[in-house]
Design a protein around this motif. Structure first.
Motif, PDB file in Angstrom:
ATOM      1  N   GLY A 116       0.817  -1.212   0.000  1.00 49.40           N
ATOM      2  CA  GLY A 116       0.000   0.000   0.000  1.00 49.40           C
ATOM      3  C   GLY A 116       0.849   1.259   0.000  1.00 49.40           C
ATOM      4  O   GLY A 116       1.919   1.302   0.612  1.00 49.40           O
ATOM      5  N   ASN A 117       0.379   2.297  -0.685  1.00 49.24           N
ATOM      6  CA  ASN A 117       1.146   3.534  -0.851  1.00 49.24           C
ATOM      7  C   ASN A 117       1.492   4.208   0.469  1.00 49.24           C
ATOM      8  O   ASN A 117       2.602   4.704   0.642  1.00 49.24           O
ATOM      9  CB  ASN A 117       0.390   4.524  -1.734  1.00 49.24           C
ATOM     10  CG  ASN A 117       0.386   4.093  -3.186  1.00 49.24           C
ATOM     11  OD1 ASN A 117       1.125   3.194  -3.584  1.00 49.24           O
ATOM     12  ND2 ASN A 117      -0.461   4.719  -3.978  1.00 49.24           N
ATOM     13  N   ARG A 118       0.567   4.236   1.397  1.00 48.23           N
ATOM     14  CA  ARG A 118       0.813   4.910   2.675  1.00 48.23           C
ATOM     15  C   ARG A 118       1.934   4.212   3.455  1.00 48.23           C
ATOM     16  O   ARG A 118       2.814   4.853   4.011  1.00 48.23           O
ATOM     17  CB  ARG A 118      -0.472   4.921   3.485  1.00 48.23           C
ATOM     18  CG  ARG A 118      -0.410   5.776   4.700  1.00 48.23           C
ATOM     19  CD  ARG A 118      -1.621   5.476   5.504  1.00 48.23           C
ATOM     20  NE  ARG A 118      -2.347   6.616   5.933  1.00 48.23           N
ATOM     21  CZ  ARG A 118      -3.565   6.539   6.402  1.00 48.23           C
ATOM     22  NH1 ARG A 118      -4.197   5.404   6.402  1.00 48.23           N
ATOM     23  NH2 ARG A 118      -4.164   7.596   6.874  1.00 48.23           N
ATOM     24  N   THR A 119       1.918   2.880   3.460  1.00 50.49           N
ATOM     25  CA  THR A 119       2.944   2.106   4.150  1.00 50.49           C
ATOM     26  C   THR A 119       4.301   2.302   3.483  1.00 50.49           C
ATOM     27  O   THR A 119       5.317   2.472   4.158  1.00 50.49           O
ATOM     28  CB  THR A 119       2.562   0.612   4.168  1.00 50.49           C
ATOM     29  OG1 THR A 119       1.300   0.477   4.802  1.00 50.49           O
ATOM     30  CG2 THR A 119       3.592  -0.226   4.882  1.00 50.49           C
ATOM     31  N   ILE A 120       4.311   2.290   2.151  1.00 48.81           N
ATOM     32  CA  ILE A 120       5.567   2.488   1.416  1.00 48.81           C
ATOM     33  C   ILE A 120       6.146   3.865   1.717  1.00 48.81           C
ATOM     34  O   ILE A 120       7.348   4.015   1.938  1.00 48.81           O
ATOM     35  CB  ILE A 120       5.345   2.296  -0.105  1.00 48.81           C
ATOM     36  CG1 ILE A 120       4.969   0.840  -0.405  1.00 48.81           C
ATOM     37  CG2 ILE A 120       6.586   2.718  -0.891  1.00 48.81           C
ATOM     38  CD1 ILE A 120       4.445   0.620  -1.810  1.00 48.81           C
ATOM     39  N   LEU A 121       5.298   4.876   1.763  1.00 43.47           N
ATOM     40  CA  LEU A 121       5.763   6.230   2.064  1.00 43.47           C
ATOM     41  C   LEU A 121       6.358   6.305   3.471  1.00 43.47           C
ATOM     42  O   LEU A 121       7.412   6.913   3.674  1.00 43.47           O
ATOM     43  CB  LEU A 121       4.613   7.222   1.905  1.00 43.47           C
ATOM     44  CG  LEU A 121       4.976   8.698   1.955  1.00 43.47           C
ATOM     45  CD1 LEU A 121       6.008   9.055   0.899  1.00 43.47           C
ATOM     46  CD2 LEU A 121       3.724   9.546   1.772  1.00 43.47           C
ATOM     47  N   ARG A 122       5.711   5.657   4.441  1.00 43.87           N
ATOM     48  CA  ARG A 122       6.264   5.630   5.804  1.00 43.87           C
ATOM     49  C   ARG A 122       7.601   4.894   5.834  1.00 43.87           C
ATOM     50  O   ARG A 122       8.543   5.311   6.514  1.00 43.87           O
ATOM     51  CB  ARG A 122       5.278   4.977   6.779  1.00 43.87           C
ATOM     52  CG  ARG A 122       4.168   5.896   7.204  1.00 43.87           C
ATOM     53  CD  ARG A 122       3.434   5.403   8.436  1.00 43.87           C
ATOM     54  NE  ARG A 122       3.076   4.003   8.431  1.00 43.87           N
ATOM     55  CZ  ARG A 122       1.873   3.521   8.134  1.00 43.87           C
ATOM     56  NH1 ARG A 122       0.896   4.323   7.818  1.00 43.87           N
ATOM     57  NH2 ARG A 122       1.647   2.228   8.164  1.00 43.87           N
ATOM     58  N   LEU A 123       7.688   3.789   5.122  1.00 40.50           N
ATOM     59  CA  LEU A 123       8.927   3.018   5.059  1.00 40.50           C
ATOM     60  C   LEU A 123      10.046   3.853   4.458  1.00 40.50           C
ATOM     61  O   LEU A 123      11.143   3.924   5.007  1.00 40.50           O
ATOM     62  CB  LEU A 123       8.704   1.743   4.245  1.00 40.50           C
ATOM     63  CG  LEU A 123       9.929   0.899   3.914  1.00 40.50           C
ATOM     64  CD1 LEU A 123      10.627   0.442   5.181  1.00 40.50           C
ATOM     65  CD2 LEU A 123       9.524  -0.289   3.058  1.00 40.50           C
ATOM     66  N   ARG A 124       9.779   4.512   3.348  1.00 36.52           N
ATOM     67  CA  ARG A 124      10.810   5.322   2.690  1.00 36.52           C
ATOM     68  C   ARG A 124      11.216   6.500   3.570  1.00 36.52           C
ATOM     69  O   ARG A 124      12.384   6.876   3.600  1.00 36.52           O
ATOM     70  CB  ARG A 124      10.341   5.777   1.310  1.00 36.52           C
ATOM     71  CG  ARG A 124      10.257   4.600   0.321  1.00 36.52           C
ATOM     72  CD  ARG A 124       9.885   5.049  -1.061  1.00 36.52           C
ATOM     73  NE  ARG A 124      10.935   5.800  -1.710  1.00 36.52           N
ATOM     74  CZ  ARG A 124      11.958   5.282  -2.381  1.00 36.52           C
ATOM     75  NH1 ARG A 124      12.084   3.969  -2.475  1.00 36.52           N
ATOM     76  NH2 ARG A 124      12.864   6.051  -2.956  1.00 36.52           N
ATOM     77  N   SER A 125      10.275   7.070   4.305  1.00 38.42           N
ATOM     78  CA  SER A 125      10.604   8.167   5.225  1.00 38.42           C
ATOM     79  C   SER A 125      11.537   7.675   6.325  1.00 38.42           C
ATOM     80  O   SER A 125      12.492   8.373   6.700  1.00 38.42           O
ATOM     81  CB  SER A 125       9.336   8.743   5.845  1.00 38.42           C
ATOM     82  OG  SER A 125       8.539   9.353   4.869  1.00 38.42           O
ATOM     83  N   ALA A 126      11.279   6.479   6.839  1.00 37.10           N
ATOM     84  CA  ALA A 126      12.135   5.910   7.887  1.00 37.10           C
ATOM     85  C   ALA A 126      13.539   5.637   7.353  1.00 37.10           C
ATOM     86  O   ALA A 126      14.541   5.932   8.019  1.00 37.10           O
ATOM     87  CB  ALA A 126      11.511   4.633   8.444  1.00 37.10           C
ATOM     88  N   VAL A 127      13.634   5.095   6.152  1.00 37.98           N
ATOM     89  CA  VAL A 127      14.951   4.828   5.556  1.00 37.98           C
ATOM     90  C   VAL A 127      15.695   6.143   5.324  1.00 37.98           C
ATOM     91  O   VAL A 127      16.899   6.235   5.579  1.00 37.98           O
ATOM     92  CB  VAL A 127      14.820   4.004   4.260  1.00 37.98           C
ATOM     93  CG1 VAL A 127      16.136   3.944   3.496  1.00 37.98           C
ATOM     94  CG2 VAL A 127      14.339   2.584   4.588  1.00 37.98           C
ATOM     95  N   ALA A 128      14.999   7.182   4.882  1.00 32.31           N
ATOM     96  CA  ALA A 128      15.649   8.485   4.685  1.00 32.31           C
ATOM     97  C   ALA A 128      16.237   9.004   5.996  1.00 32.31           C
ATOM     98  O   ALA A 128      17.340   9.566   6.010  1.00 32.31           O
ATOM     99  CB  ALA A 128      14.650   9.490   4.111  1.00 32.31           C
ATOM    100  N   ARG A 129      15.528   8.788   7.102  1.00 35.31           N
ATOM    101  CA  ARG A 129      16.062   9.213   8.408  1.00 35.31           C
ATOM    102  C   ARG A 129      17.319   8.420   8.759  1.00 35.31           C
ATOM    103  O   ARG A 129      18.286   8.970   9.283  1.00 35.31           O
ATOM    104  CB  ARG A 129      15.001   9.079   9.497  1.00 35.31           C
ATOM    105  CG  ARG A 129      13.951  10.178   9.419  1.00 35.31           C
ATOM    106  CD  ARG A 129      13.053  10.229  10.637  1.00 35.31           C
ATOM    107  NE  ARG A 129      12.324   9.013  10.914  1.00 35.31           N
ATOM    108  CZ  ARG A 129      11.163   8.679  10.368  1.00 35.31           C
ATOM    109  NH1 ARG A 129      10.582   9.487   9.490  1.00 35.31           N
ATOM    110  NH2 ARG A 129      10.562   7.556  10.694  1.00 35.31           N
ATOM    111  N   VAL A 130      17.322   7.129   8.470  1.00 34.90           N
ATOM    112  CA  VAL A 130      18.508   6.309   8.729  1.00 34.90           C
ATOM    113  C   VAL A 130      19.670   6.783   7.860  1.00 34.90           C
ATOM    114  O   VAL A 130      20.806   6.901   8.330  1.00 34.90           O
ATOM    115  CB  VAL A 130      18.222   4.806   8.482  1.00 34.90           C
ATOM    116  CG1 VAL A 130      19.501   3.992   8.512  1.00 34.90           C
ATOM    117  CG2 VAL A 130      17.220   4.283   9.490  1.00 34.90           C
TER     118      VAL A 130
END
Length: 183
Positions: A52-66
């Motif tokens: 799902g798009n919302r989950t993918i966006l949250r995942l990518r945001s978390a990776v960007a923070r890492v």
């Protein structure tokens, strides 16, 4: 192992979806920043329809923070996958490149809505394997564990990872197939 660390770390509890699991067998190792080996890390991100798009966006945001706190000298790559794999950021040790080229909003699944989990893991392993000798190599696979489109099988993924000295870590994201994640 033996040692006084057990008095400070008597147990380890992991929790997911409100369920706590006690991990009995673990070790604590001190790693000094000035003496550690550099890392080559691949983030392999599930962009299939089941995420799902919302989950993918949250995942990518978390990776960007890492990515914003990765140490100089470590090499990073990111791979996203649907029914096909796409390298977001080729293996690099330049923080400007991996921080600028990883676009959080780039959530479209490569190849459409299917899932080629094992194929994507092999692409990530191949990228990380390009790191020179002396690097600890690992991929971190964020997925719900569903696969319907891979041409590769789990045993070929295991062989490829071992042959290239790449550790594979899985992070269950969403309603995950736990057996696939363990394998």
């Amino acid at each position: 192992g033996p040692g006084q660390w057990r008095t400070r770390w008597p147990r380890l509890i992991d929790s997911c979806n409100g369920k706590a699991v006690t991990i009995e067998n673990f070790n604590v190792t001190e790693v000094r920043e000035d003496k550690r080996e550099p890392y080559a890390i691949g983030f392999v991100l599930d962009h299939s329809g089941s995420m799902g798009n919302r989950t993918i966006l949250r995942l990518r945001s978390a990776v960007a923070r890492v990515l914003s706190v990765i140490k100089r000298g470590d090499k990073i790559t990111t791979v996203k996958f649907g029914s096909e794999s796409e390298i977001d950021v080729p293996l690099t040790d330049d923080p400007k490149i991996f921080r600028n080229d990883f676009v959080v909003e780039n959530i479209s699944p490569p190849g459409g809505g299917g899932t080629a989990l094992y194929d994507a893991a092999i692409v990530g392993i191949g990228e990380v394997a390009r790191a020179p000798a002396g690097y600890k190599r690992a991929i971190i696979l964020f997925t719900d564990g569903f696969d319907g489109n891979s041409s590769a099988k789990i045993d070929s993924l295991h062989r490829y990872a071992r042959a290239n000295h790449v550790a594979v870590y899985t992070v269950a994201y969403g309603n995950a197939d736990v057996n696939v994640m363990r394998d």
